[in-house]
Each structure stands twice: as C-alpha cells, then as structure tokens.
Design a protein around this motif. Structure first.
Motif, PDB file in Angstrom:
ATOM      1  N   ILE A  37       1.367  10.025  -4.161  1.00 46.78           N
ATOM      2  CA  ILE A  37       2.829  10.145  -4.054  1.00 46.78           C
ATOM      3  C   ILE A  37       3.501   9.274  -5.107  1.00 46.78           C
ATOM      4  CG2 ILE A  37       4.832   9.608  -2.612  1.00 46.78           C
ATOM      5  CD1 ILE A  37       3.140  10.400  -0.179  1.00 46.78           C
ATOM      6  N   LEU A  38       3.032   8.041  -5.239  1.00 49.95           N
ATOM      7  CA  LEU A  38       3.624   7.105  -6.195  1.00 49.95           C
ATOM      8  C   LEU A  38       3.398   7.575  -7.632  1.00 49.95           C
ATOM      9  CD1 LEU A  38       5.133   4.439  -6.496  1.00 49.95           C
ATOM     10  CD2 LEU A  38       2.913   3.272  -6.576  1.00 49.95           C
ATOM     11  N   LEU A  96      -4.495  10.764 -14.103  1.00 49.44           N
ATOM     12  CA  LEU A  96      -5.092   9.936 -13.053  1.00 49.44           C
ATOM     13  C   LEU A  96      -5.324  10.740 -11.783  1.00 49.44           C
ATOM     14  CD1 LEU A  96      -3.025   6.621 -13.414  1.00 49.44           C
ATOM     15  CD2 LEU A  96      -5.366   7.062 -14.209  1.00 49.44           C
ATOM     16  N   ILE A  97      -4.552  11.809 -11.614  1.00 50.03           N
ATOM     17  CA  ILE A  97      -4.737  12.680 -10.448  1.00 50.03           C
ATOM     18  C   ILE A  97      -5.797  13.724 -10.748  1.00 50.03           C
ATOM     19  CG2 ILE A  97      -3.629  14.411  -8.967  1.00 50.03           C
ATOM     20  CD1 ILE A  97      -1.106  12.758  -9.088  1.00 50.03           C
ATOM     21  N   ASN A  98      -5.551  14.561 -11.741  1.00 47.34           N
ATOM     22  CA  ASN A  98      -6.571  15.491 -12.240  1.00 47.34           C
ATOM     23  C   ASN A  98      -6.074  16.123 -13.535  1.00 47.34           C
ATOM     24  OD1 ASN A  98      -5.069  17.984 -11.611  1.00 47.34           O
ATOM     25  ND2 ASN A  98      -5.605  17.602  -9.470  1.00 47.34           N
ATOM     26  N   TRP A  99      -6.984  16.711 -14.278  1.00 49.80           N
ATOM     27  CA  TRP A  99      -6.615  17.268 -15.578  1.00 49.80           C
ATOM     28  C   TRP A  99      -5.685  18.473 -15.454  1.00 49.80           C
ATOM     29  CZ3 TRP A  99      -7.406  22.278 -17.038  1.00 49.80           C
ATOM     30  CH2 TRP A  99      -8.342  23.036 -16.308  1.00 49.80           C
ATOM     31  N   GLY A 148       0.104  18.000  -7.719  1.00 48.28           N
ATOM     32  CA  GLY A 148      -0.188  16.586  -7.906  1.00 48.28           C
ATOM     33  C   GLY A 148      -0.285  15.832  -6.597  1.00 48.28           C
ATOM     34  N   LEU A 149       0.630  16.111  -5.683  1.00 48.69           N
ATOM     35  CA  LEU A 149       0.631  15.434  -4.390  1.00 48.69           C
ATOM     36  C   LEU A 149      -0.600  15.773  -3.565  1.00 48.69           C
ATOM     37  CD1 LEU A 149       4.397  15.989  -3.508  1.00 48.69           C
ATOM     38  CD2 LEU A 149       3.322  13.774  -3.964  1.00 48.69           C
ATOM     39  N   SER A 150      -1.128  16.987  -3.737  1.00 49.14           N
ATOM     40  CA  SER A 150      -2.250  17.456  -2.929  1.00 49.14           C
ATOM     41  C   SER A 150      -3.589  17.385  -3.653  1.00 49.14           C
ATOM     42  CB  SER A 150      -2.000  18.910  -2.487  1.00 49.14           C
ATOM     43  OG  SER A 150      -0.772  19.035  -1.809  1.00 49.14           O
ATOM     44  N   ASP A 151      -3.558  16.961  -4.939  1.00 51.66           N
ATOM     45  CA  ASP A 151      -4.771  16.929  -5.763  1.00 51.66           C
ATOM     46  C   ASP A 151      -5.363  18.328  -5.916  1.00 51.66           C
ATOM     47  OD1 ASP A 151      -6.770  15.915  -7.363  1.00 51.66           O
ATOM     48  OD2 ASP A 151      -7.992  15.150  -5.715  1.00 51.66           O
TER      49      ASP A 151
END
Length: 296
Positions: A37-38, A96-99, A148-151
């Motif tokens: 989230i951040l 940092l989350i995923n590509w 992004g929030l859910s990856d």
C-alpha cells in the motif's frame, strides 16, 4: 534542477485530486499488505504524477495559471531532468512490487509524455486527448493500482471485477477533465492546442460535464445496487451533494459572465470540493467494504 521553481512545477500537492482512484482500488483489492500500500501510494502520488506534471509543464511553457499554480514560474532545462529523475524513481519503486507493475508505470509515463511532447502533442487533438486523459487517469490507473496493491500483473485487465470499477472512474474523469481546461482557452489557442473545452466553448464545456456527471452517477448507483451495498449508495450520493451544488452555482455565475467566472479560482475550488468529497467517500468505502476495522 534543484531550483525551487522547478520543484513548484512538479505540483506534488495536486496529486491529492487523483487519490480517489487509488482509494477505490484499495477498497476493491482482496490482498491488503501495508508495505505494498505504501509503495503504490508513494510511487503514484509522490513520483509518477509529479513527474508527469513537471514534464508537461516544461514543454507547455505556460505563462498563465495552470492546475495547482496560479502564477507558474518560468521553466528551465533543470525541470526537464528533474521530471525524468522522478520518473526513474517511480519505476524503481514499482519494481519493488513486480516487473509487471513497473511496466504499467512505464506505459502511463510514456503516454503522459506524449500529451505535451511537440513530436506527438496529444493536446492538439481535442477528443483524442480527452479520451486518453480520462482513460489513463481513470481506468488504467485503477487497474495499475489494483495490480500493485495485490501483487498481480497484466492479467487483471481482463478481470470483470476490475474492469467495471475501472470504467466507472473514467466516466467521472471524462466529465471533470474539460472543466480543468475552461480557464486556459486563451493560452491553449495561442499555442495551437485544440483542447476539448476550447472546442466546446465555456458553456458547452459545462453542459458536456453535466451530461457525463449524470452518466457516471447512474453508473455508480448501478454498481452499488448490484453489489447490494445500499449504504455505499447513500454515502456516494451524500458525497456528491457538495460537488453538484458547487457545480450548479458555478455554472449559474458563468452563464451571467463567462470572462469573470470561468477562471482559475473557481476551477481550483471545484477540484478542492470534489477532491475532498471523493477522497472522504472512498476512504470510508474502503473501511466499509473490507471491514478492516473489525480486525482491531
């Protein structure tokens, strides 16, 4: 690059008005994680959007008021490099989350650059620029934030439970976007930019916005009803009351004197009223829809 005038053109506080899309996505995502989230919040609202603001300001070289700046300072080459630096940071954070989330940020950034870059300059095409701005700041951003929030990755663009609320955000933005251009007709015309608001005229812009606000309101009502969320519908209607009242009052003044009231001050207050109302509603909806407070 470190000049204060360059930082002013990033208009970071202006990101507040785009936050309802983030909070709506947050309300709909099933996989909450504090770190993600951040990261998504900072990526979009502290780096990606300001990067877009600065980049477009550099090529627009506005001399009169723009969104978030009543008296924009003269742009310098440092602003161009600062906007690119912010864009690179947004890409690094997204990775940092995923590509895949990073690639969505890349697509959004490139499209926003095309909006004002002289080799493409979408601003010269009234209906195309209106559609793209509403689509990417609404639907695409909703899906991007959700991913992004859910990856998740690009597959979310094919999921009905993501597509429908994403479309709702675009419907609302397609109504409000021309209003942000209503006080810039003189400067846009001088540059040869045929914005939709300039094409419609001042009164036409308000009528056009009213139609889309009606469509988006009906669509949101349908959304909450088919989800059996009557309380959410009431909450949404309550949040819309100050927005509609302000719009009606503003339009009534504009009909009496376009030059006096179709100005920066009235447009920015429209942003403030709608921004506060929608952010408050979607934060409440996030808490209500996820029932996250029951965990504590």
């Amino acid at each position: 690059m470190l000049k204060w005038s360059n930082w002013k053109h990033l208009r970071i506080p202006f990101s507040f008005y785009l936050m309802p899309v983030f909070f709506f996505a947050l309300a709909m995502t099933p996989n909450h994680n504090g770190e993600r989230i951040l990261i998504v919040l900072i990526t979009l609202h502290l780096f990606l959007y300001p990067s877009s603001n600065g980049y477009n300001s550099y090529f627009d070289k506005d001399e009169k008021s723009i969104g978030g700046l009543r008296n924009p300072p003269k742009v310098t080459l440092g602003l161009y490099y600062l906007s690119l630096l912010f864009f690179l940071v947004s890409l690094g954070l997204a990775y940092l989350i995923n590509w895949q989330f990073a690639s969505m940020v890349l697509v959004y950034g490139l499209v926003s650059m095309a909006y004002s870059h002289p080799s493409i300059r979408l601003k010269k095409h009234p209906f195309l620029s209106w559609f793209i701005a509403g689509f990417f700041q609404g639907f695409f951003t909703f899906c991007m934030a959700y991913a992004g929030l859910s990856d998740f990755g690009w597959e979310i663009f094919s999921r009905q439970h993501v597509i429908i609320p994403g479309i709702l955000t675009s419907l609302m933005l397609w109504g409000s976007y021309p209003l942000t251009q209503v006080y810039q007709h003189e400067e846009d015309a001088k540059r040869g930019d045929q914005t939709l608001s300039l094409k419609l005229g001042v009164r036409g812009t308000f009528s056009f916005a009213a139609l889309w606000f009606l469509v988006s309101g009906i669509a949101f009502a349908w959304f909450f009803i088919q989800r059996s969320q009557v309380n959410a519908l009431y909450g949404f209607l309550l949040a819309m009351v100050p927005v509609v009242l302000y719009f009606v009052i503003w339009f009534s003044f504009v009909r009496k004197d376009e030059k006096r009231y179709a100005n920066y001050t009235w447009a920015m207050w429209m942003n403030r009223v709608s921004g506060i109302a929608l952010n408050a509603f979607f934060i409440w909806y996030f808490l209500e829809n996820t029932q996250i407070l029951q965990v504590f």
